[in-house]
Enzyme design. Sequence first.
Site, PDB file in Angstrom:
ATOM      1  N   LYS A  55       0.842  -1.202   0.000  1.00 18.99           N
ATOM      2  CA  LYS A  55       0.000   0.000   0.000  1.00 18.99           C
ATOM      3  C   LYS A  55       0.878   1.254   0.000  1.00 18.99           C
ATOM      4  CE  LYS A  55      -3.925  -2.360   2.098  1.00 18.99           C
ATOM      5  NZ  LYS A  55      -4.758  -2.668   3.275  1.00 18.99           N
TER       6      LYS A  55
ATOM      7  N   GLN B  72      -4.776  -1.411   9.527  1.00 19.47           N
ATOM      8  CA  GLN B  72      -4.682  -2.736   8.906  1.00 19.47           C
ATOM      9  C   GLN B  72      -5.294  -3.797   9.822  1.00 19.47           C
ATOM     10  OE1 GLN B  72      -3.758  -3.243   5.772  1.00 19.47           O
ATOM     11  NE2 GLN B  72      -4.050  -5.437   5.906  1.00 19.47           N
TER      12      GLN B  72
ATOM     13  N   ASP C 149     -11.052   3.087   3.886  1.00 25.35           N
ATOM     14  CA  ASP C 149     -11.339   1.653   3.807  1.00 25.35           C
ATOM     15  C   ASP C 149     -12.839   1.396   3.670  1.00 25.35           C
ATOM     16  OD1 ASP C 149      -9.449  -0.400   3.759  1.00 25.35           O
ATOM     17  OD2 ASP C 149      -8.835  -0.027   5.831  1.00 25.35           O
TER      18      ASP C 149
HETATM   19  N1  GUN Z   1      -7.168  -6.721   5.995  1.00 27.77           N
HETATM   20  C1  GUN Z   1      -7.558  -7.450   4.915  1.00 27.77           C
HETATM   21  N2  GUN Z   1      -8.106  -6.654   3.974  1.00 27.77           N
HETATM   22  C2  GUN Z   1      -8.074  -5.395   4.457  1.00 27.77           C
HETATM   23  C3  GUN Z   1      -8.478  -4.142   3.934  1.00 27.77           C
HETATM   24  O1  GUN Z   1      -9.018  -4.002   2.825  1.00 27.77           O
HETATM   25  N3  GUN Z   1      -8.244  -3.074   4.742  1.00 27.77           N
HETATM   26  C4  GUN Z   1      -7.677  -3.193   5.977  1.00 27.77           C
HETATM   27  N4  GUN Z   1      -7.514  -2.084   6.693  1.00 27.77           N
HETATM   28  N5  GUN Z   1      -7.296  -4.342   6.483  1.00 27.77           N
HETATM   29  C5  GUN Z   1      -7.484  -5.441   5.725  1.00 27.77           C
END
Ligand code: GUN
Length: 300
Positions: free
Chosen positions: A54, A98, A121
Amino acid sequence: MSYQIISGSKMAKNIIENLKKEVKDFQSSSSIVLGLAVVIIGDNPASRVYVNHKKKACEEVGLTSFEYSLPKDVSEKELLKLIQDLNQDKRVHGILVQLPLPDHLDPEKILLEIDPSKDVDGFHPFNLGQMLRGYPHFLPCTPYGIVEMLKRSNIQTESQHVVVIGRSNIVGKPLGAMLLQKGANANATVTICHSRTKDMEKITQQADILVAAIGKPLFVKADMVKKGAVVIDVGINALQDAQAPKGYRLVGDVAFEEVAPRCSAITPVPGGVGPMTIAMLLTNTLKAGQYLMNQKGETS
Ligand code: GUN
């Protein structure tokens, strides 16, 4: 049967190329330097890999990323305080925590603390509610990426039976809600299956579009899939493999080798849904800046 492999990597690359220009134009016309705060807690190796991807993608499109790496025993109070600070921080337009979190932290409480206008998100109840009602503000990145993949592959969802395996708040539930909305790239008939579903294969065999988001390696086998179906594989699982250089290989929730020949189209793992999730996160971060600009315009 010949099948199409839907390359999420290629599509994401394309989206990122376009975003580069959009971000540049936005930043120069608004004098806003877009920033994404990425919060990672503990030392989950998969989370570390995702967060690195990311951050790298942010760099590529010209967004500033700020990483906050907290120890796995961080207290709820400390984490909430960090989020409150980030909510106030003018350099930060998007906040991402996350997941999964260590067991002592309640994700509901943590996600609720994020300012919905920075919730790139799309996990905050406000944003989920808006999405459910058909007035989306931020869409959750993985379902958003899947809808975008179907659209860019010219795969119609209208009147199609979409079966989603998995009822998570991150993928299954929001994807189902998005695809059954009234409107373009939706209008589907949606069934959601999960661990308590009876005779699951009887349902999956009816799917025109089958989405596997259950987190179980190679769960979907050929006899669960209708001939000519489109299969979207959301899983990323590390499977032990003594022959592989790292001692494991990445596989999806779909047994690709046996399922692909039954499909009209299928996403690979890796290189399928994963890169699209990141592309949509960057899209949402640009949107956060654009929403802010529009708000400023309205109030000045
Ligand atoms: N863990 C797995 N997928 C995601 C996501 O799309 N965003 C976040 N913040 N954590 C995750």
